[in-house]
Design a protein around this motif. Structure first.
Motif, PDB file in Angstrom:
ATOM      1  N   ILE A  17      18.716  40.287  31.895  1.00 50.55           N
ATOM      2  CA  ILE A  17      19.719  41.349  31.790  1.00 50.55           C
ATOM      3  C   ILE A  17      21.011  40.751  31.246  1.00 50.55           C
ATOM      4  O   ILE A  17      21.682  39.969  31.921  1.00 50.55           O
ATOM      5  CB  ILE A  17      19.962  42.032  33.153  1.00 50.55           C
ATOM      6  N   GLY A  18      21.330  41.097  30.031  1.00 47.21           N
ATOM      7  CA  GLY A  18      22.561  40.639  29.396  1.00 47.21           C
ATOM      8  C   GLY A  18      23.532  41.804  29.283  1.00 47.21           C
ATOM      9  O   GLY A  18      23.211  42.914  29.695  1.00 47.21           O
ATOM     10  N   PRO A  19      24.716  41.578  28.715  1.00 42.61           N
ATOM     11  CA  PRO A  19      25.718  42.635  28.579  1.00 42.61           C
ATOM     12  C   PRO A  19      25.188  43.869  27.836  1.00 42.61           C
ATOM     13  O   PRO A  19      25.584  44.989  28.146  1.00 42.61           O
ATOM     14  CB  PRO A  19      26.831  41.964  27.770  1.00 42.61           C
ATOM     15  N   ASP A  20      24.255  43.646  26.898  1.00 44.86           N
ATOM     16  CA  ASP A  20      23.754  44.779  26.107  1.00 44.86           C
ATOM     17  C   ASP A  20      22.885  45.731  26.919  1.00 44.86           C
ATOM     18  O   ASP A  20      22.697  46.883  26.542  1.00 44.86           O
ATOM     19  CB  ASP A  20      22.943  44.268  24.906  1.00 44.86           C
ATOM     20  N   GLN A  21      22.317  45.222  28.016  1.00 44.97           N
ATOM     21  CA  GLN A  21      21.489  46.090  28.860  1.00 44.97           C
ATOM     22  C   GLN A  21      22.352  46.925  29.820  1.00 44.97           C
ATOM     23  O   GLN A  21      21.845  47.806  30.493  1.00 44.97           O
ATOM     24  CB  GLN A  21      20.499  45.255  29.700  1.00 44.97           C
ATOM     25  N   LEU A  22      23.629  46.596  29.917  1.00 49.19           N
ATOM     26  CA  LEU A  22      24.513  47.316  30.833  1.00 49.19           C
ATOM     27  C   LEU A  22      25.355  48.322  30.044  1.00 49.19           C
ATOM     28  O   LEU A  22      25.428  48.248  28.825  1.00 49.19           O
ATOM     29  CB  LEU A  22      25.418  46.319  31.565  1.00 49.19           C
ATOM     30  N   ILE A  70      28.274  48.588  29.193  1.00 47.27           N
ATOM     31  CA  ILE A  70      29.584  47.995  28.903  1.00 47.27           C
ATOM     32  C   ILE A  70      30.171  48.604  27.625  1.00 47.27           C
ATOM     33  O   ILE A  70      31.365  48.894  27.548  1.00 47.27           O
ATOM     34  CB  ILE A  70      29.470  46.455  28.800  1.00 47.27           C
ATOM     35  N   ARG A  71      29.303  48.873  26.642  1.00 54.00           N
ATOM     36  CA  ARG A  71      29.781  49.460  25.383  1.00 54.00           C
ATOM     37  C   ARG A  71      30.406  50.836  25.665  1.00 54.00           C
ATOM     38  O   ARG A  71      31.469  51.165  25.147  1.00 54.00           O
ATOM     39  CB  ARG A  71      28.626  49.599  24.394  1.00 54.00           C
ATOM     40  N   GLN A  72      29.730  51.607  26.547  1.00 51.33           N
ATOM     41  CA  GLN A  72      30.261  52.932  26.903  1.00 51.33           C
ATOM     42  C   GLN A  72      31.630  52.814  27.572  1.00 51.33           C
ATOM     43  O   GLN A  72      32.504  53.661  27.374  1.00 51.33           O
ATOM     44  CB  GLN A  72      29.296  53.658  27.865  1.00 51.33           C
ATOM     45  N   LEU A  73      31.799  51.738  28.369  1.00 58.93           N
ATOM     46  CA  LEU A  73      33.096  51.525  29.032  1.00 58.93           C
ATOM     47  C   LEU A  73      34.176  51.277  27.983  1.00 58.93           C
ATOM     48  O   LEU A  73      35.275  51.854  28.054  1.00 58.93           O
ATOM     49  CB  LEU A  73      32.997  50.347  30.006  1.00 58.93           C
ATOM     50  N   MET A  74      33.841  50.448  26.991  1.00 56.71           N
ATOM     51  CA  MET A  74      34.809  50.124  25.939  1.00 56.71           C
ATOM     52  C   MET A  74      35.193  51.389  25.166  1.00 56.71           C
ATOM     53  O   MET A  74      36.359  51.603  24.837  1.00 56.71           O
ATOM     54  CB  MET A  74      34.227  49.060  24.989  1.00 56.71           C
ATOM     55  N   THR A  75      34.181  52.252  24.901  1.00 56.26           N
ATOM     56  CA  THR A  75      34.448  53.509  24.207  1.00 56.26           C
ATOM     57  C   THR A  75      35.404  54.383  25.019  1.00 56.26           C
ATOM     58  O   THR A  75      36.352  54.964  24.483  1.00 56.26           O
ATOM     59  CB  THR A  75      33.122  54.273  23.973  1.00 56.26           C
ATOM     60  N   ARG A  76      35.145  54.448  26.351  1.00 54.15           N
ATOM     61  CA  ARG A  76      36.025  55.240  27.217  1.00 54.15           C
ATOM     62  C   ARG A  76      37.458  54.732  27.142  1.00 54.15           C
ATOM     63  O   ARG A  76      38.402  55.526  27.133  1.00 54.15           O
ATOM     64  CB  ARG A  76      35.580  55.124  28.685  1.00 54.15           C
ATOM     65  N   ILE A 104      41.805  48.685  35.227  1.00 54.41           N
ATOM     66  CA  ILE A 104      40.372  48.646  35.513  1.00 54.41           C
ATOM     67  C   ILE A 104      40.205  47.805  36.779  1.00 54.41           C
ATOM     68  O   ILE A 104      40.677  46.669  36.839  1.00 54.41           O
ATOM     69  CB  ILE A 104      39.598  47.969  34.360  1.00 54.41           C
ATOM     70  N   ILE A 105      39.533  48.380  37.790  1.00 56.33           N
ATOM     71  CA  ILE A 105      39.228  47.613  38.999  1.00 56.33           C
ATOM     72  C   ILE A 105      37.763  47.198  38.902  1.00 56.33           C
ATOM     73  O   ILE A 105      36.881  48.062  38.833  1.00 56.33           O
ATOM     74  CB  ILE A 105      39.437  48.455  40.275  1.00 56.33           C
ATOM     75  N   ILE A 106      37.526  45.906  38.853  1.00 56.99           N
ATOM     76  CA  ILE A 106      36.136  45.453  38.759  1.00 56.99           C
ATOM     77  C   ILE A 106      35.590  45.277  40.170  1.00 56.99           C
ATOM     78  O   ILE A 106      36.043  44.421  40.928  1.00 56.99           O
ATOM     79  CB  ILE A 106      36.036  44.152  37.946  1.00 56.99           C
ATOM     80  N   ALA A 107      34.625  46.123  40.536  1.00 53.10           N
ATOM     81  CA  ALA A 107      34.081  46.114  41.898  1.00 53.10           C
ATOM     82  C   ALA A 107      32.586  45.779  41.868  1.00 53.10           C
ATOM     83  O   ALA A 107      31.789  46.401  42.554  1.00 53.10           O
ATOM     84  CB  ALA A 107      34.329  47.465  42.567  1.00 53.10           C
ATOM     85  N   THR A 108      32.234  44.801  41.049  1.00 54.40           N
ATOM     86  CA  THR A 108      30.838  44.342  41.057  1.00 54.40           C
ATOM     87  C   THR A 108      30.597  43.567  42.356  1.00 54.40           C
ATOM     88  O   THR A 108      31.546  43.210  43.055  1.00 54.40           O
ATOM     89  CB  THR A 108      30.562  43.441  39.834  1.00 54.40           C
ATOM     90  N   ASP A 109      29.341  43.326  42.677  1.00 55.66           N
ATOM     91  CA  ASP A 109      29.015  42.659  43.944  1.00 55.66           C
ATOM     92  C   ASP A 109      29.596  41.245  43.994  1.00 55.66           C
ATOM     93  O   ASP A 109      29.650  40.560  42.969  1.00 55.66           O
ATOM     94  CB  ASP A 109      27.489  42.571  44.114  1.00 55.66           C
ATOM     95  N   PRO A 110      29.988  40.788  45.206  1.00 58.14           N
ATOM     96  CA  PRO A 110      30.526  39.428  45.318  1.00 58.14           C
ATOM     97  C   PRO A 110      29.421  38.378  45.384  1.00 58.14           C
ATOM     98  O   PRO A 110      29.366  37.580  46.305  1.00 58.14           O
ATOM     99  CB  PRO A 110      31.348  39.484  46.618  1.00 58.14           C
ATOM    100  N   ASN A 111      28.519  38.389  44.405  1.00 59.47           N
ATOM    101  CA  ASN A 111      27.483  37.341  44.316  1.00 59.47           C
ATOM    102  C   ASN A 111      27.499  36.752  42.902  1.00 59.47           C
ATOM    103  O   ASN A 111      28.333  37.138  42.077  1.00 59.47           O
ATOM    104  CB  ASN A 111      26.110  37.929  44.671  1.00 59.47           C
ATOM    105  N   ILE A 112      26.589  35.848  42.609  1.00 58.19           N
ATOM    106  CA  ILE A 112      26.638  35.135  41.326  1.00 58.19           C
ATOM    107  C   ILE A 112      26.607  36.097  40.142  1.00 58.19           C
ATOM    108  O   ILE A 112      27.438  36.015  39.233  1.00 58.19           O
ATOM    109  CB  ILE A 112      25.478  34.111  41.221  1.00 58.19           C
ATOM    110  N   LEU A 170      33.476  40.903  31.859  1.00 58.47           N
ATOM    111  CA  LEU A 170      34.256  42.131  31.668  1.00 58.47           C
ATOM    112  C   LEU A 170      35.733  41.839  31.514  1.00 58.47           C
ATOM    113  O   LEU A 170      36.394  42.412  30.633  1.00 58.47           O
ATOM    114  CB  LEU A 170      34.074  43.059  32.871  1.00 58.47           C
ATOM    115  N   SER A 171      36.247  40.926  32.359  1.00 57.89           N
ATOM    116  CA  SER A 171      37.699  40.670  32.311  1.00 57.89           C
ATOM    117  C   SER A 171      38.081  40.078  30.957  1.00 57.89           C
ATOM    118  O   SER A 171      39.153  40.373  30.427  1.00 57.89           O
ATOM    119  CB  SER A 171      38.120  39.765  33.463  1.00 57.89           C
ATOM    120  N   ARG A 172      37.156  39.279  30.353  1.00 56.07           N
ATOM    121  CA  ARG A 172      37.434  38.738  29.014  1.00 56.07           C
ATOM    122  C   ARG A 172      37.424  39.835  27.956  1.00 56.07           C
ATOM    123  O   ARG A 172      38.281  39.886  27.084  1.00 56.07           O
ATOM    124  CB  ARG A 172      36.413  37.662  28.646  1.00 56.07           C
ATOM    125  N   MET A 173      36.432  40.733  28.066  1.00 54.93           N
ATOM    126  CA  MET A 173      36.353  41.852  27.125  1.00 54.93           C
ATOM    127  C   MET A 173      37.608  42.717  27.218  1.00 54.93           C
ATOM    128  O   MET A 173      38.146  43.179  26.206  1.00 54.93           O
ATOM    129  CB  MET A 173      35.144  42.733  27.456  1.00 54.93           C
TER     130      MET A 173
END
Lengths: 199, 199
Positions: free
Chosen positions: A116-121, A123-129, A138-146, A155-158
């Motif tokens: 699963i890379g960025p293209d499977q998520l 993320i592109r739709q987020l950028m469009t929004r 933007i609050i990044i609330a992904t899980d606190p795991n690896i 995401l923060s770099r994008m």
């Protein structure tokens, strides 16, 4: 093997996540002795969910139409988007009652082992929004795991290239927990993220 | 709370045995992303089971008609009946391939704490079967726990009055197990039930 219909049901139940062959058998036998009405209600709920429920065109949250009830709600703060991995995380955050902005569901986290890379998520739709809207944070609330951390970093770099300020949920001790039982990593993060007490 | 249809499904799934609210939510979200076809197959399996499957009029096993396939089978030894607690136990014994007689499903075990006495079990039906048939042996295969043992004791007394010989499944070490890991009670029973080696 059981007779046809019972075995079919056991097979179908056993294909659900977290239900092994033994549990599938136990549930099937429970359903055999259960009221017909109750079982048909479950069957109906399954059909309705596949007929009515889909994912929001904007944020990817579950919706009973093209747009979910959060994206439709004009009272929500349109300038802030909370990015989560799964639609169920939206519900978890909603339950806290402490967030009134919009959401964006990625549909998972970056996980090279599972391919699963960025293209499977989403993320592109987020950028469009972001390019269309006046989003201030933007609050990044992904899980606190690896995987969640990797996704947050990506995401923060994008977002940096788009000059949209991004924040990450605080890591630290769980409320109601006991210092003694906190693991080292969490305790370490709690030290790093310590806040000055303002009087 | 989720939107209507999803919450309905979570509620229905959460009512199944061994599925808590978290699992129900996980399964519901899995079903949301699953192929419509797969979900409808599960819904269909549920409906079919309640339409077609019932309990055998003779032995209480699951059946897709009035009489189950075992009671219908003329090749089965009609002079021996194996008494089990649940219909699923029939399948477990069938899988061993070492029993060719008939069955009788009690529908549970005597359990005074849960208010289950002999009258709540299919013991009367067993007695009726015995008075009509030429049964030469009853194998009591209730579970090797307190309730199962109580039921076995009760049954063996009832059968004694009818002069039908009753046997009980052997208790002892599980095949493939390790002596070291056997509990004291099982090991004690294995000593009691030891058999002379015949050369």
């Amino acid at each position: 093997m059981y007779e046809g219909a019972v075995q079919d049901l056991i097979d179908e139940l056993g294909a659900l996540p977290g239900i092994g062959p033994k549990s599938a058998q136990r549930i099937a036998f429970h359903l055999l002795s259960a009221d017909k009405e109750d079982v048909l209600r479950l069957a109906h709920a399954l059909q309705v969910v596949k007929e009515k429920v889909r994912f929001c065109d904007i944020c990817g949250n579950i919706a009973e139409g093209e747009i979910c009830h959060i994206c439709q709600d004009p009272r929500r703060d349109q300038t802030i988007i909370c990015v989560v991995e799964e639609a169920k995380d939206v519900e978890v955050i909603e339950r806290t009652g402490s967030y009134r902005g919009l959401y964006h569901v990625l549909g998972g986290a970056i996980d090279p082992i599972r391919g699963i890379g960025p293209d499977q998520l989403r993320i592109r739709q987020l950028m469009t929004r972001l390019s269309n809207n006046e989003v201030k944070e933007i609050i990044i609330a992904t899980d606190p795991n690896i995987e969640g951390e990797a996704t947050a970093t990506y995401l923060s770099r994008m977002l940096d290239t788009l000059s949209v300020p991004a924040s990450r949920l605080a890591l630290g001790l769980p409320v109601g927990g006991d210092l003694e039982y906190a693991d080292e990593v969490t305790l370490g993060r709690a030290f790093e993220g310590r806040r000055i007490i303002e009087n």
